[in-house]
Design an enzyme around this catalytic site. Structure first.
Site, PDB file in Angstrom:
ATOM      1  N   HIS A  37      -6.900  -5.810   2.316  1.00 59.19           N
ATOM      2  CA  HIS A  37      -5.731  -5.315   2.757  1.00 59.19           C
ATOM      3  C   HIS A  37      -5.082  -6.405   3.873  1.00 59.19           C
ATOM      4  CE1 HIS A  37      -6.754  -1.064   2.328  1.00 59.19           C
ATOM      5  NE2 HIS A  37      -7.998  -1.613   1.985  1.00 59.19           N
ATOM      6  N   GLY A  45     -16.089   2.628   3.734  1.00 58.29           N
ATOM      7  CA  GLY A  45     -14.600   3.186   3.344  1.00 58.29           C
ATOM      8  C   GLY A  45     -14.099   2.820   2.524  1.00 58.29           C
ATOM      9  N   GLN A  46     -14.616   2.260   1.361  1.00 56.62           N
ATOM     10  CA  GLN A  46     -13.812   1.790   0.176  1.00 56.62           C
ATOM     11  C   GLN A  46     -13.479   3.370  -0.750  1.00 56.62           C
ATOM     12  OE1 GLN A  46     -15.760  -1.070  -2.258  1.00 56.62           O
ATOM     13  NE2 GLN A  46     -14.125  -1.316  -3.706  1.00 56.62           N
ATOM     14  N   ASN A  64     -12.873  -3.425   2.628  1.00 57.07           N
ATOM     15  CA  ASN A  64     -13.694  -2.166   2.776  1.00 57.07           C
ATOM     16  C   ASN A  64     -14.740  -2.282   1.657  1.00 57.07           C
ATOM     17  OD1 ASN A  64     -12.398  -1.047   5.090  1.00 57.07           O
ATOM     18  ND2 ASN A  64     -10.937   0.036   3.890  1.00 57.07           N
ATOM     19  N   HIS A  73     -10.166  -5.400  -3.385  1.00 59.55           N
ATOM     20  CA  HIS A  73      -8.992  -5.622  -2.689  1.00 59.55           C
ATOM     21  C   HIS A  73      -9.033  -5.904  -1.053  1.00 59.55           C
ATOM     22  CE1 HIS A  73     -10.159  -1.341  -2.300  1.00 59.55           C
ATOM     23  NE2 HIS A  73      -9.629  -1.145  -1.147  1.00 59.55           N
ATOM     24  N   ASP A 115       0.709  -0.979  -0.145  1.00 61.90           N
ATOM     25  CA  ASP A 115      -0.089   0.081  -0.025  1.00 61.90           C
ATOM     26  C   ASP A 115       0.876   1.384  -0.193  1.00 61.90           C
ATOM     27  OD1 ASP A 115      -3.282   0.445   1.046  1.00 61.90           O
ATOM     28  OD2 ASP A 115      -1.715   2.337   1.274  1.00 61.90           O
ATOM     29  N   ILE A 116       0.463   2.024  -0.734  1.00 62.84           N
ATOM     30  CA  ILE A 116       1.323   3.601  -1.042  1.00 62.84           C
ATOM     31  C   ILE A 116       1.250   4.345   0.448  1.00 62.84           C
ATOM     32  CG2 ILE A 116      -0.324   5.045  -1.782  1.00 62.84           C
ATOM     33  CD1 ILE A 116       1.596   5.829  -4.246  1.00 62.84           C
TER      34      ILE A 116
HETATM   35  P1  AMP Z   1      -9.791   1.489   0.396  1.00 68.06           P
HETATM   36  O1  AMP Z   1     -10.068   2.614   1.266  1.00 68.06           O
HETATM   37  O2  AMP Z   1     -10.128   0.223   1.122  1.00 68.06           O
HETATM   38  O3  AMP Z   1     -10.307   1.511  -0.756  1.00 68.06           O
HETATM   39  O4  AMP Z   1      -8.353   1.172   0.180  1.00 68.06           O
HETATM   40  C1  AMP Z   1      -7.660   1.619  -0.941  1.00 68.06           C
HETATM   41  C2  AMP Z   1      -5.951   1.589  -0.554  1.00 68.06           C
HETATM   42  O5  AMP Z   1      -5.364   1.847  -1.957  1.00 68.06           O
HETATM   43  C3  AMP Z   1      -5.518   2.809   0.538  1.00 68.06           C
HETATM   44  O6  AMP Z   1      -5.092   2.155   1.603  1.00 68.06           O
HETATM   45  C4  AMP Z   1      -4.568   3.432  -0.466  1.00 68.06           C
HETATM   46  O7  AMP Z   1      -3.395   4.084   0.175  1.00 68.06           O
HETATM   47  C5  AMP Z   1      -4.016   2.479  -1.493  1.00 68.06           C
HETATM   48  N1  AMP Z   1      -3.752   2.759  -2.802  1.00 68.06           N
HETATM   49  C6  AMP Z   1      -4.112   4.047  -3.546  1.00 68.06           C
HETATM   50  N2  AMP Z   1      -3.392   4.061  -4.678  1.00 68.06           N
HETATM   51  C7  AMP Z   1      -2.459   3.366  -4.497  1.00 68.06           C
HETATM   52  C8  AMP Z   1      -1.281   3.078  -5.333  1.00 68.06           C
HETATM   53  N3  AMP Z   1      -1.117   3.694  -6.588  1.00 68.06           N
HETATM   54  N4  AMP Z   1      -0.629   2.057  -4.831  1.00 68.06           N
HETATM   55  C9  AMP Z   1      -0.413   1.692  -3.641  1.00 68.06           C
HETATM   56  N5  AMP Z   1      -1.589   1.777  -2.981  1.00 68.06           N
HETATM   57  C10 AMP Z   1      -2.729   2.766  -3.258  1.00 68.06           C
END
Ligand code: AMP
Ligand code: ZN
Length: 113
Positions: A101, A92-93, A86, A99, A31-32
């Site tokens: 986590h 909170g998606q 999520n 995906h 995760d970024i």
């Molecule tokens: P969610 O809130 O469950 O939709 O989680 C989305 C996740 O994607 C968040 O934890 C972000 O930090 C992560 N995210 C968004 N863009 C990227 C990216 N380019 N590379 C890695 N993680 C990302």
């Protein structure tokens, strides 16, 4: 593949990511914006918007099996980790591509925020 989906583009290699593992069906990357010392996302290569629209039970089972394998491979399985999906707005998606986590490397708390 959905051309305007950031996670489809990561899974295809079109956008960069810090890859952790992959096979024909799934892709795992860091995760970024990590919320724990280990914070990995596991996605299906196929575009599925959310758990709410995921009708393929084999894909869902495969996703969890891949989570299990990645968690063991990165060394968080024995002490434990949290797996989060999520879903939609109240869940909170933020990214509309299914995906999971994997959060580990510290004690998780309950209830979640
Ligand atoms: P969610 O809130 O469950 O939709 O989680 C989305 C996740 O994607 C968040 O934890 C972000 O930090 C992560 N995210 C968004 N863009 C990227 C990216 N380019 N590379 C890695 N993680 C990302
Ligand atoms: Zn997608």
């Amino acid at each position: 593949m959905s051309a305007d989906c950031i996670f489809c583009r990561i899974a295809s290699g079109e956008l960069p990511s810090r890859e952790v593992a992959q096979d024909e069906r799934f892709f795992a990357f860091h995760d970024i914006d990590p919320k724990a010392p280990t914070h990995i996302l596991v996605i299906p290569r196929a575009h599925v918007a959310s758990l709410d629209t995921a009708m393929d039970e084999a894909l869902l089972g495969g996703l969890l099996a891949f989570v299990r394998k990645v968690a063991r491979d990165v060394g968080v399985a024995e002490l434990g980790y949290r797996t989060v999906l999520n879903t939609n707005r109240h869940g909170g998606q933020a990214v509309a591509h299914l995906h999971a986590h994997i959060l580990g490397g510290r004690q998780m708390t309950w209830p979640p925020g």
